[in-house]
Motif scaffolding. Structure first.
Motif, PDB file in Angstrom:
ATOM      1  N   GLY A   8      18.906  22.713  56.338  1.00 29.75           N
ATOM      2  CA  GLY A   8      19.281  21.434  55.737  1.00 29.75           C
ATOM      3  C   GLY A   8      19.990  20.508  56.705  1.00 29.75           C
ATOM      4  O   GLY A   8      19.814  19.284  56.645  1.00 29.75           O
ATOM      5  N   THR A   9      20.766  21.078  57.618  1.00 32.28           N
ATOM      6  CA  THR A   9      21.497  20.245  58.574  1.00 32.28           C
ATOM      7  C   THR A   9      20.520  19.511  59.488  1.00 32.28           C
ATOM      8  O   THR A   9      20.624  18.291  59.681  1.00 32.28           O
ATOM      9  N   ALA A  10      19.527  20.250  60.018  1.00 34.96           N
ATOM     10  CA  ALA A  10      18.546  19.639  60.921  1.00 34.96           C
ATOM     11  C   ALA A  10      17.652  18.651  60.173  1.00 34.96           C
ATOM     12  O   ALA A  10      17.332  17.570  60.683  1.00 34.96           O
ATOM     13  N   THR A  11      17.249  19.011  58.947  1.00 32.93           N
ATOM     14  CA  THR A  11      16.356  18.133  58.178  1.00 32.93           C
ATOM     15  C   THR A  11      17.082  16.846  57.798  1.00 32.93           C
ATOM     16  O   THR A  11      16.509  15.756  57.870  1.00 32.93           O
ATOM     17  N   ALA A  12      18.352  16.971  57.421  1.00 30.37           N
ATOM     18  CA  ALA A  12      19.138  15.779  57.077  1.00 30.37           C
ATOM     19  C   ALA A  12      19.274  14.870  58.310  1.00 30.37           C
ATOM     20  O   ALA A  12      19.200  13.644  58.197  1.00 30.37           O
ATOM     21  N   ALA A  13      19.432  15.474  59.486  1.00 25.65           N
ATOM     22  CA  ALA A  13      19.543  14.678  60.711  1.00 25.65           C
ATOM     23  C   ALA A  13      18.243  13.908  60.968  1.00 25.65           C
ATOM     24  O   ALA A  13      18.268  12.733  61.349  1.00 25.65           O
ATOM     25  N   ALA A  14      17.109  14.567  60.728  1.00 22.33           N
ATOM     26  CA  ALA A  14      15.810  13.903  60.923  1.00 22.33           C
ATOM     27  C   ALA A  14      15.659  12.737  59.941  1.00 22.33           C
ATOM     28  O   ALA A  14      15.183  11.653  60.300  1.00 22.33           O
ATOM     29  N   ILE A  15      16.077  12.952  58.693  1.00 22.27           N
ATOM     30  CA  ILE A  15      15.983  11.888  57.679  1.00 22.27           C
ATOM     31  C   ILE A  15      16.906  10.726  58.054  1.00 22.27           C
ATOM     32  O   ILE A  15      16.528   9.557  57.940  1.00 22.27           O
ATOM     33  N   LYS A  16      18.094  11.055  58.554  1.00 18.27           N
ATOM     34  CA  LYS A  16      19.024   9.988  58.954  1.00 18.27           C
ATOM     35  C   LYS A  16      18.449   9.158  60.099  1.00 18.27           C
ATOM     36  O   LYS A  16      18.640   7.942  60.151  1.00 18.27           O
ATOM     37  N   ALA A  17      17.725   9.819  61.017  1.00 22.93           N
ATOM     38  CA  ALA A  17      17.088   9.077  62.125  1.00 22.93           C
ATOM     39  C   ALA A  17      16.040   8.111  61.568  1.00 22.93           C
ATOM     40  O   ALA A  17      15.935   6.957  62.010  1.00 22.93           O
ATOM     41  N   GLU A  18      15.262   8.559  60.571  1.00 25.78           N
ATOM     42  CA  GLU A  18      14.267   7.676  59.936  1.00 25.78           C
ATOM     43  C   GLU A  18      14.951   6.512  59.225  1.00 25.78           C
ATOM     44  O   GLU A  18      14.495   5.368  59.285  1.00 25.78           O
ATOM     45  N   LEU A  19      16.050   6.828  58.552  1.00 28.31           N
ATOM     46  CA  LEU A  19      16.766   5.779  57.809  1.00 28.31           C
ATOM     47  C   LEU A  19      17.344   4.731  58.765  1.00 28.31           C
ATOM     48  O   LEU A  19      17.363   3.542  58.452  1.00 28.31           O
ATOM     49  N   THR A  20      17.808   5.196  59.931  1.00 29.94           N
ATOM     50  CA  THR A  20      18.362   4.269  60.929  1.00 29.94           C
ATOM     51  C   THR A  20      17.318   3.207  61.291  1.00 29.94           C
ATOM     52  O   THR A  20      17.632   2.018  61.409  1.00 29.94           O
ATOM     53  N   GLN A  21      16.066   3.630  61.443  1.00 28.66           N
ATOM     54  CA  GLN A  21      14.970   2.702  61.761  1.00 28.66           C
ATOM     55  C   GLN A  21      14.728   1.734  60.608  1.00 28.66           C
ATOM     56  O   GLN A  21      14.524   0.538  60.814  1.00 28.66           O
TER      57      GLN A  21
END
Ligand SMILES: Nc1nc(=O)c2c([nH]1)NC[C@@H]1CN(c3ccc(C(=O)N[C@@H](CCC(=O)O)C(=O)O)cc3)C=[N+]21
Length: 294
Positions: A8-21
């Motif tokens: 969940g930590t890694a997946t949340a980080a990936a989602i946050k990167a998408e959200l940043t865009q």
């Protein structure tokens, strides 16, 4: 065989990167998403959670609007703060941190939230939309933890379509609401909701392709309850004192032995918790995008 980890930590980080865009794309159109929080009282745990949500916002470029009231705030004070957030154009989504102090009518407060600004996705109107618009595209905020669970599983390549899912626990934030998402036509899972009144829990879980453990009972899901190769998601959060360190720590619903039978297991902490937070941010960005398009 040892289960693979639903990280969940890694997946949340990936989602946050998408959200940043997505936030950057909105900024280019002059729109800044803003998350509001209303914190009542000075419970250190609640304060810590709220602070975490604002740290998450800063990471992806979402603005923060923080409302705080003392622990002796009245029903009227709290409702006035909700109205302020409803009317604040800088706030595109917000949450009222739960639990509220004793004596406050929580349902009344939550029902006052503008459903289009409901970052938790638990407003009765939004749950009602999920019930009634089962075969239509979703255009309303979704409950964060159920949405986070589905994203966590699917982003690890596990296909939920047609799966037999057994949910353990009938709490509103997970057990009651996750079936509304899993039974939509695009997922087509078959969902069994079990609870403390279930006659034979093991009979259900042993036949499940996926177990969502949201009972809040430490270690209730033991290896003998799990079909070999099943996917097990640990949602329950209890606190216990570690006998070695004397410190309080999070204990999930899933016993460590399950890792020897399951194909995938979500750790706890480090599984559903970070996903819930990522989905709160997603709801705020989704809402801001809908607003920008209208
Ligand atoms: N209106 C409202 N909405 C909420 O969503 C809400 C709320 N009130 N009140 C309290 C609970 C609690 N909650 C958590 C979310 C993420 C973690 C989380 O990220 N936990 C980390 C570690 C936490 C630890 O180690 O203590 C993890 O699971 O890895 C925890 C707890 C949201 N809540």
């Amino acid at each position: 065989m040892t289960a693979q980890i639903l990280d969940g930590t890694a997946t949340a980080a990936a989602i946050k990167a998408e959200l940043t865009q997505r936030v950057a794309a909105l900024a280019a159109r002059g729109v800044t998403p803003g998350l509001g929080t209303l914190l009542v009282g000075d419970d250190p745990g609640s304060r810590w959670y709220v602070a975490g949500k604002h740290r998450d916002c800063a990471e992806v470029g979402i603005a923060s609007i923080q409302e705080e009231l003392p622990g002796d705030a009245t029903q009227e004070d709290i409702e006035a703060a909700v109205r302020r957030l409803n009317e604040n154009p800088a706030c595109t989504g917000f949450i009222v941190q739960l639990p509220l102090p004793r004596g406050i009518d929580t349902h009344r407060v939550l029902e006052l939230i503008d459903p289009d600004k409901d970052a938790d996705g638990l407003h009765p109107t939004n749950l009602g939309r999920l019930v009634l618009r089962v075969n239509e595209p979703v255009t309303s905020p979704l409950p964060c933890t159920p949405r986070g669970i589905i994203e966590l599983v699917e982003r690890h390549g596990v296909d939920l379509r047609g799966a037999d899912v057994v949910v353990v626990g009938r709490g509103v934030t997970v057990g009651r609401s996750i079936g509304l998402l899993l039974t939509r036509r695009e997922v087509n899972a078959t969902v069994t909701l079990t609870h403390t009144g279930t006659a034979d829990l093991a009979e259900h879980t042993r036949n499940a392709d996926v177990i969502v453990a949201a009972a809040g009972v430490p270690g209730i899901i033991t290896a003998d309850l799990v079909k070999p190769g099943a996917v097990v998601v640990d949602v329950g959060v209890s606190r216990a004192t570690d006998p070695e360190t004397g410190k309080s720590r999070v204990v999930g619903d899933v016993d460590a032995g399950v890792r020897e039978v399951a194909s995938w297991v979500s750790p706890n902490p480090g599984g559903v918790g970070p996903m819930t937070r990522a989905m709160l941010l997603s709801n705020v960005v989704d809402t801001a995008e809908r607003l920008a398009a209208s």
